[in-house]
Design an enzyme around this catalytic site. Sequence first.
Site, short mmCIF file in Angstrom:
data_model
loop_
_atom_site.label_atom_id
_atom_site.label_comp_id
_atom_site.label_asym_id
_atom_site.label_seq_id
_atom_site.Cartn_x
_atom_site.Cartn_y
_atom_site.Cartn_z
N SER A 278 3.72 55.23 17.55
CA SER A 278 3.26 55.94 18.74
C SER A 278 4.28 55.88 19.88
O SER A 278 5.35 56.47 19.79
CB SER A 278 1.91 55.37 19.16
OG SER A 278 1.29 56.20 20.11
N ASP B 223 17.61 61.44 19.70
CA ASP B 223 17.93 62.85 19.83
C ASP B 223 19.02 63.10 20.87
O ASP B 223 19.87 63.99 20.71
CB ASP B 223 16.68 63.66 20.20
CG ASP B 223 15.81 63.98 18.99
OD1 ASP B 223 16.17 63.55 17.87
OD2 ASP B 223 14.78 64.65 19.15
N LYS C 23 2.99 57.74 13.65
CA LYS C 23 1.80 58.18 14.40
C LYS C 23 2.26 59.14 15.50
O LYS C 23 2.67 58.73 16.58
CB LYS C 23 1.05 57.01 15.01
CG LYS C 23 -0.21 57.43 15.75
CD LYS C 23 -0.91 56.25 16.39
CE LYS C 23 -2.08 56.72 17.23
NZ LYS C 23 -1.65 57.48 18.42
#
Length: 442
Positions: free
Chosen positions: A301, A312, A326
Amino acid sequence: MMRKTSLILLGAAAGVAVTLIATQPRIVFDGARAQAAAADTYRQLSLFGDVFERVRADYVEKPDDSKLIESAINGMLAGLDPHSSYMDSKSFRDMQVQTRGEFGGLGIEVTMEDGLIKVVAPIDETPAAKAGIMANDIITHLDDEPVQGLTLNQAVEKMRGPVNTKIKLKVMRKGQDKPVEVAITRDVIRVRSVRSRLEDDVGFIRITQFNEQTTEGLKKAIADLSAQAGDKLKGFIIDLRNNPGGLLDQAISVSDAFLEKGEIVSTRGRNAEETQRFNSRAGDLTKSKPVIILINGGSASASEIVAGALQDHRRATVIGTRSFGKGSVQTIIPLGSGNGALRLTTARYFTPSGRSIQAKGISPDIEVLQEIPEELKARTDTRGEASLRGHLKAEGDEATGSQSYIPPDPKDDKALHTALDLIRGVQKNSAYPPNPKTAVPN
């Protein structure tokens, strides 16, 4: 109409359907279909009422009506996905304590051993520490009531309470023949979700959960480590292993601490107008020092939001094993005084490059597997989100199963030592340092 408030607000409510209707025939068709659907829903609710009354009248023992209703609600929500649920008033209060990260208590970390409460460690500068409670103390009585027979949660609940109230502990301590009685006055205790230490010339920061105290704890850790190491500080390791997640806003602010610009995460709900994008603000607290993030199968999460954002943007190299997967956001919706709250999945989240990690997880840039003692293998492999019954499906192939073992002795921690060697230049890898030219466009 009940006013709905929530812990995490994920966009405005959906607009009326009239804006989607272009011609009169379409209105009539949609209206007729809506009426038919409503009629079918009311028939199903009537069926529920019939079953409820039959159970109340004919079950072998008189049932508790409130428990029947609560079980029915839980059954409905459990049928949606593994993370939607109903919380009664006590569970709701416990959840608020967990996310707030502070409560009235004593300031000790405890575990259960042979039916008694064992002190793992007192927290510095708390009532327990000031009263002389020590690691490995065995708590046998709370206010003269024996601990034997209580669960760990029940004992913890008894030790917590309003600030400035007293509790008496009876403690068995190694080397002493008689129990020690200690009276402690409760105070505000803040959960330490961030711990840090200096590994010679590298700052190590472990984040165990994302509660309301996390970002401030991270800022303090970065400042303290930078002051301790001075000019010799070569970089930071952020350990998110076995961190189950927590608050969305804390995941965003923790990511922001390492970024100068760009998107951190987007959340996309059922309707397009509910999409939200969260961006970083200028100000890298580490002053562009190298960063490595450690993850494993227990990182979920909010942990995955941070790892995904920094990966990224090529701000950090991610080391370890694939994360839990998740990729959904739950909104906590209070249901009124005494009625608890609804924990409802309302959106999926996406990394800056548009990746959904739902039922896939974050793949590390450098995979490092840890040798696991044979007797612990069955307990230290996490099956992941994709193995949960009723989980939201992934976009594309799903993946499950990953290591979640962290050796108790840092000397045996392969992921940690790989990170240290990379930052110090002892090891070389094409993934470190990350190439900023391959980052997502800002």
